[in-house]
Design an enzyme around this catalytic site. Structure first.
Site, PDB file in Angstrom:
ATOM      1  N   GLU A 150       0.811  -1.220   0.000  1.00  0.00           N
ATOM      2  CA  GLU A 150       0.000   0.000   0.000  1.00  0.00           C
ATOM      3  C   GLU A 150       0.840   1.264   0.000  1.00  0.00           C
ATOM      4  O   GLU A 150       0.754   2.081   0.929  1.00  0.00           O
ATOM      5  CB  GLU A 150      -0.965   0.001   1.189  1.00  0.00           C
ATOM      6  CG  GLU A 150      -2.047  -1.067   1.067  1.00  0.00           C
ATOM      7  CD  GLU A 150      -3.108  -1.008   2.162  1.00  0.00           C
ATOM      8  OE1 GLU A 150      -2.870  -0.339   3.175  1.00  0.00           O
ATOM      9  OE2 GLU A 150      -4.169  -1.640   2.003  1.00  0.00           O
ATOM     10  N   GLU A 307      -7.065  -7.646  -0.986  1.00  0.00           N
ATOM     11  CA  GLU A 307      -7.503  -7.589   0.405  1.00  0.00           C
ATOM     12  C   GLU A 307      -8.961  -7.155   0.474  1.00  0.00           C
ATOM     13  O   GLU A 307      -9.398  -6.283  -0.258  1.00  0.00           O
ATOM     14  CB  GLU A 307      -6.684  -6.566   1.234  1.00  0.00           C
ATOM     15  CG  GLU A 307      -5.229  -6.893   1.417  1.00  0.00           C
ATOM     16  CD  GLU A 307      -4.527  -5.863   2.315  1.00  0.00           C
ATOM     17  OE1 GLU A 307      -5.226  -5.122   3.042  1.00  0.00           O
ATOM     18  OE2 GLU A 307      -3.298  -5.785   2.259  1.00  0.00           O
TER      19      GLU A 307
END
Lengths: 678, 678, 678
Positions: A150, A307
């Site tokens: 991320e 995710e």
């Protein structure tokens, strides 16, 4: 990455066994298998474990994990662990620490914590990626590389300042050019030496993340920052590829995350992967839009859902549980829009620190006798039954919406006309209208090919980049239908206004001149009055936010404003060009206008809704090998009866034929296989 | 401190004659005597006056003040003046300056301004306390020592960082243990050297005072910070005690102030003293609860009300006057809950700086012909008449509510499930129910003895410390009634989750398993449906905030949820254990449930309300020497008639007998003496 | 500056040709002339262009601009360009950079960016002013000097700290005096060395811009900061005057801008100039009040409207267009209140940076065929026709409202009694009542002569400076009518309370004693009950905010409170003194009370409204050479009929006589010339 070669959809998620006593590992393996899982993202936050100091590496635990996964038939999505640097690195190589927007050098803590222009970080992160690739290049569990984690945030340190100057020299070559493109003569900012340039933050040109004195400077810094992180990614990417040229490499993106220009990043990713965390009040169509954006990053190729939470998040204000069926429903929503994996954060809940109340396959209770586990296992079983049917399938769309990160930055840095103008909101308004109509769209970049689409929309195309106008004009001349809006064509790529009348370069294409732009207060509206009915467009509608005061030059006026001193001025125009047409929506209309207007455009072009659309029921389709797969997703909590043609197809989830009126349970899903011609 | 030995309740307040020309001192003395006052807290902010530089001390003015007080029959509560350091100290010994949450080294200014781990501050503060004690140890005015002033705040400087590491070494001994207890493997935070550890603030692990990445780190820093200030206090305490071992020493606490663990502090205080500044919208029962908490700090011993305002505050947004009678009413409220003094901030209003619009006995007008003075003088006269009747009396309570500062810190650092969960609010919900029922409670620590109580409540007992479970189980087995709630038993003392199913260690005691925890949005509620009526519990109630989804294992289900997908799951359970029972309230019910539920528990155990409870009328009692003193306090602005038994007792304030229906004026008070058996 | 000598009202605005290619200059000149413009403010942000390094100056472009203006009959308002320093200066002379309220040294960026106590800034700014004056002293285009630009902000750097200490030494001479006047004994802040004093900001005494521990310190820093910027201004002023003693010098003020004491500044300005940027929701009477304040800075002399936007602003949240006619209406509003110029920011819109969406005469489209241009040109034509009729005319007013910057600072630094008390709001309440009554007022300083006024109002005269009381008492004794309010007379010039009872020094004048001050919550009100009717005052009214609890000593009670425990205490009193009277308004009444009360006072003194006042219609007048000019301004969007006496006068804008009922268009204006006796 060619997901079409997989035998079934990837199913698994983030797994951090190194945070646990190895005594629980066998139990983990048992439960993962029980849930039908076949992939685990590992090593995401292991840097400090793998490398206890500058010179020592220790892969023993990771070796064991990799072997264990393989032994249990689970593939590894192997992370490079560089998403958070070790504490010793922060202490001994303080250049890895970021300096924040307020000019404060940070200390060790958090994640997303490395300066992208830190020499130490770049050296160490490339080195660990290299060591990992060298060590595991032939490991049979290795399926996929996951670089860092991320990527995000910004840094404003002196290393960044120096790198920014180098970046600027490459872009502008001379200070004269830079001074001109930043319009530094305004407020007497002329630079005579590159060293005089400092990053735009709270100590210099900005007083909030999107408030700046010099849009040009801030815009370039946003580009530079995105590029700098991309450079970090690329360093790891290249290091890995030198060992495993055939193993795909990705990193997990964050949907509509603002700070990184994902279209630019996508060019360097083998497959798109992203983390889907809708808030409890996120509109369902916003999630769909984000999936479509992610699919659009690589021209429609399937992506990985890297995710999502099995149930609860921890970082929202009020972390409600996903109601029964919602996890499954939203998983299929991802698949419907192009995902070829369903993966969770996280497989086992941590015992301490800030994510211990985030949902997981294996909860703190430690066994499988939970609602959440049962729902995960049911989905695992279904995915096993679906096999590879959907893998690699593509989304057929005749409509494209253009989206651009730099345009977003520029719009949201703008001082005036209204702080209420949010690019994503306007994009979503257009997206949602098609969503409600049951019409599939692609989201494309400002650089993508347009000619395959019947309709192309460029909402709030504030920034027109070099060559764009010509491409759009050619598209229209060839018969395309182009729609743009208020506050378009205003500036070029460096936020310098295109003089000679708005909408600048697009003025000829649209056949209008926008003389003024009125900003409405939040409680104000105007009306859009149709001159004649146009398809399903008739009567009047409401609009708000901004109202361009336009003059039709060559364009036909389709609707006018109903109120205020500009009542009677055009609110909607249509300009014919070659075989096509270009529309201008001069304000931000309400949803009823949007659906009527875009519905009319589609109807005139023979673009038909997918079957099954109803309120609260989402439809989407993917095609592969001459078959079409229609996803019908009931977001309502109650049962709904959907009408299909007789002998319409086969529901892959039940194995039953679908024909005529078909009930679909609350939060239920159908995946109907038909021949692709449908 | 044995207040029972005093001849009457202490009455006085903060007095700063050194801020005035001595010409006004005689007038002060006259007016203090006129108001019936006998104690003055002095020297609170005199450090800069007493010590003009590193080596010089000058006690002449203080000598004069002490002598004057003595001459006028006024005792001294002598402060050590270390609540604010002198400007010269800030300049020459900059380690005394704090570094704030944002990492900024402060400059001279404000109060609460000294770093608790500053070597200079510790040296200088201990030295001034020592000099004062040496000088005044035999002074006849000296009644009480007052160390520093309203300790509070935090520091994050390098001295604190170093001291934190020492503190951590003492606690964890090894880095391995620390890494385990902080779960540093999460996000790759493993520490290999103590020096890598930095305080958790906005530059490292926290992004707001109660938002952190690592709860364990932040929790330890909160403990360390509380301990560090306590060390400062203890340094002064010991210095004083070496000169005056028999003079009591205290410091003024701040009720429910979050940052300091007052239970730990209380062990080092000779008597509890606190400052009571309810906001205009503070519920009256919240003030009572805070008094009870302060009384609970030393096991029920009487405490000193060290500060309250005679009328107006200055630092609230809207500083309304205390209406006529309210100061007296709230003063008796303090006494009713255990105070053996009534003291004001301040006796004379300052002429400049930020508290000049804070109420005082002597206002800017300078004479006694004011409403405020008259009300103070009336109270002074009453206190004189009450003599020592109430001094040292104790509060009889059969119900205890457990409260813990570390538990509060941990709950409010938690990321998920809901930001709306505030420990104090939940404690107050339970407290308020008893308050409305007219049933007296003690507030006790997690370490206090429970066996004397019929009912013990541990609302939101999130953190279960070592040995607690055993003590509670033993209490229940011995016939006790224990009540706890949702989000209890989750973690141990370092915020590491107790695995194996919530409520962790308490699971066996409660006979339930909490599978999931749903967080409700602020506008959401669920219902509690009684399975059968239980005492006065019947029908249905509303609940909100959090809903545990529990399974009764051994427990009996008393009520269930009425709505949502967990309708029918238990909302209230009762588990028998030995001679007692343990209740679990799975959600946060409304006030009607609380009163019905707790009322039933009391009724079944024969716990009776105090006489006289009515809406807006507060009741409380203290016992001494075979007498009971019932306080009846009418918080309504209007008259109320209260019903008592015939020949109930004697109202000490009027000297009249109380029998049968008795009117009590708006904002009036009765203190009814009866034999203690009542 | 004697505007009466001009041949017509100045018309023009900010013009930055150096930000453009000289190719567009001729077009600019053509359009400026087309719009009837005759003045251009130039060189505002040219410092970096004029001075590319420490030693080099280059005036070539400015020479060309000056010559071009002259050739086109346009005068120059020549700015010194010091409003923003060059980037090279920030890099090489970092003392020019400010340190902000949070203690952060800024980097290069923004404007208003120079530390006022920077030696480098003072040297360089004086030098550039000097060079400009020397070079252009004889240039025929030069009409007016414009020093720097919109002075404002604060600095807290070490140079400022040092200068502050010097400033304090000059003010207080000794530390003893300073310690006394700052009441430093409070919280133990006694200073023993000047070096111990630090500026009050977020690192020391303040925690927000108007929240401070020590009002005296913060007040002095506000004075020091205003003085420091004024010193910068004066350095440039003197440098210029040494070359052009006869050319007027000004700088553009910002109306009610809080941080600078404009009454003090005005003494050093040859003519007042200000920038008028009402927000969309600014009450029209607030704008009028601000004009009157600006006119009051130099005792009623006409001022320059230096900036306003032709249509849109860019920095508001929602930048609505000025509706058709509004720019003209608001321009005449300025003239009505004393402006002898109408000038715009800006004449040509910039192409880049943060003001590119701010309105301009010449918009981005670049031609004159716009609504905005047409409205500007119409106004230009009208101003040409008006010629010099109005220039130098004065405003006749019999009512004065006292205003003071230091009083405002002190009130808003106050801790208690209410954060809701805003000085400007209270001033505006009084102003607005007269505005609605059609009665003209002057706004005067605390030092101005009062004897020419029939009524003088001092709302919230919290700070009473030395000698003020005597001057006001003399005014009243001579027959004046003085009105003041709650929270007056409280402190002296250093925010030290005047002891002996509020309203302190004013107590004798007013014949009352204010014992307490109650602060009401935002949703609370009390009532004002008239004892008898007094003129148009009768019945009851509402009040809020603060309620003084006063005792009439010598004063007559005209009205009482209706509610709460102080019902029946005086709310309005009148005290006779000599030939006059002094009123005390003990609370903040509603608008209906204000108009009735002030209307009665005026009626009793024979002060008559100007003709033509109606709801939404503003009236104002100026006098000159035996003529009176009545401005009638219809702020309503609709037509209104106004009643005048027969043969009332001549409308200068239409050239038509005005007699009897006269219609005035929505947003229309009349300027009616009559003989001055009317």
């Amino acid at each position: 990455m060619n997901t079409a070669k997989l035998s079934k959809m990837l199913y698994g998620g983030d797994y951090n066994p190194e945070q646990w006593d190895p005594g629980v590992w066998p139990e983990d393996m048992r439960m993962l298998r029980l849930a039908g899982m076949d992939i685990a993202t590992i090593n995401v936050f292991s840097w400090a474990k793998l490398q206890p100091d500058e010179n020592t590496y220790n892969f023993q635990t990771l070796d064991e994990i990799m072997d264990m996964l393989h032994k249990n038939g689970i593939s590894a999505c192997l992370a490079t662990s560089t998403g958070a640097h070790p504490a010793w690195m922060a202490r001994n190589f303080s250049d890895v620490l970021r300096t924040d927007f307020d000019g404060r050098r940070r200390k060790f803590g958090g994640r997303h914590n490395s300066c992208p222009n830190s020499p130490s970080y770049r050296t160490f992160s490339e080195r660990i990626a290299s060591r990992l690739a060298e060590r595991y290049k032939d490991h049979p569990a290795l399926l996929l590389w996951h670089v860092s984690n991320e990527y995000g945030g910004e840094c404003y340190c002196d290393n960044c300042a120096a790198a920014f100057r180098v970046w600027l020299k490459q872009k502008y070559m001379t200070l004269d050019k830079l001074n001109e493109q930043w319009n530094t003569s305004f407020w007497g900012h002329t630079f005579y030496d590159w060293e005089e340039i400092v990053p735009p933050n709270a100590l210099s040109e900005q007083w909030a993340s999107n408030r700046t004195n010099f849009q040009g400077i801030s815009l370039d810094y946003a580009r530079f920052n995105s590029d700098g992180m991309l450079d970090c990614y690329k360093l790891e990417y290249e290091a890995i590829k030198s060992f495993t040229p055939d193993i795909p490499v990705t990193t997990n993106l964050m949907g509509t995350y603002k700070q990184l220009d994902y279209f630019k990043w996508a060019k360097h990713m083998d497959i798109i992967a992203w983390d889907n965390y809708p808030a409890a009040d996120t509109p369902v169509s916003f999630t769909s839009m984000t999936h479509d954006l992610m699919r659009g990053l690589k021209g429609g190729a399937p992506f990985l859902l890297m995710e999502q939470t099995p149930s609860q998040q921890n970082w929202q204000a009020y972390n409600s549980l996903k109601r029964p069926g919602v996890m499954r429903l939203w998983s299929y929503q991802a698949v419907a829009h192009g995902a070829d994996s369903i993966m969770f954060f996280q497989l086992r809940r941590s015992v301490g620190a800030c994510e211990k109340y985030h949902g997981a396959l294996i909860e703190h209770v430690g066994h499988e006798h939970t609602r959440v586990f049962r729902e995960c296992a049911q989905l695992g079983e279904e995915l096993g039954q679906l096999g590879n049917k959907l893998l690699g399938s593509r989304t057929p769309a005749k409509v494209a919406i253009m989206y651009d990160w730099e345009n977003r930055w520029a719009i949201e840095f703008s001082s005036g006309p209204s702080i209420a103008l949010q690019y994503l909101d306007e994009i979503h308004k257009y997206y949602d209208a098609f969503y409600q109509l049951g019409i599939q769209v692609d989201i494309v970049s400002f650089e993508d090919e347009l000619n395959g689409y019947d309709i192309v929309l460029g909402p709030v195309m504030y920034m027109v980049k070099p060559g764009m106008t010509q491409r759009i004009e050619a598209y229209v001349e060839n018969g395309g239908c182009f729609v743009t809006t208020f506050f378009s064509g205003i500036v070029g790529e460096n936020d310098i206004v295109t003089l000679g009348g708005y909408p600048g370069e697009l003025r000829s294409l649209l056949g209008i001149w926008a003389e003024e732009i009125d900003a409405l207060f939040p409680d104000q509206t105007n009306r859009i009055i149709m001159k004649d009915s146009y398809g399903s467009l008739a009567g009047e509608y409401s609009c708000s936010l901004l109202c361009d005061l336009i003059h039709a030059e060559r364009a036909e006026v389709i609707a006018e404003y109903g109120d205020d001193f500009y009542a009677g001025m055009p609110a909607l125009t249509r300009n014919s060009l070659g075989a096509g047409e270009a529309w201008y929506v001069a304000t931000s209309p309400d949803a009823s206008f949007m659906q009527a207007f875009l519905g009319s455009l589609c109807a005139k072009r023979g673009i038909k809704p997918l079957p099954g659309k109803q309120p609260g029921v989402e439809v989407a389709s993917r095609n592969k090998d001459g078959h079409s797969y229609l996803f019908v997703m009931n977001h309502n909590p109650h049962i709904v009866v959907v009408e299909f043609a007789p002998d319409y197809g086969l529901d892959l989830l039940t194995g039953l034929p679908v024909s005529g009126p078909s009930p679909i349970a609350g939060r239920g899903v159908m995946i109907i296989e038909t021949s692709a011609s449908s």
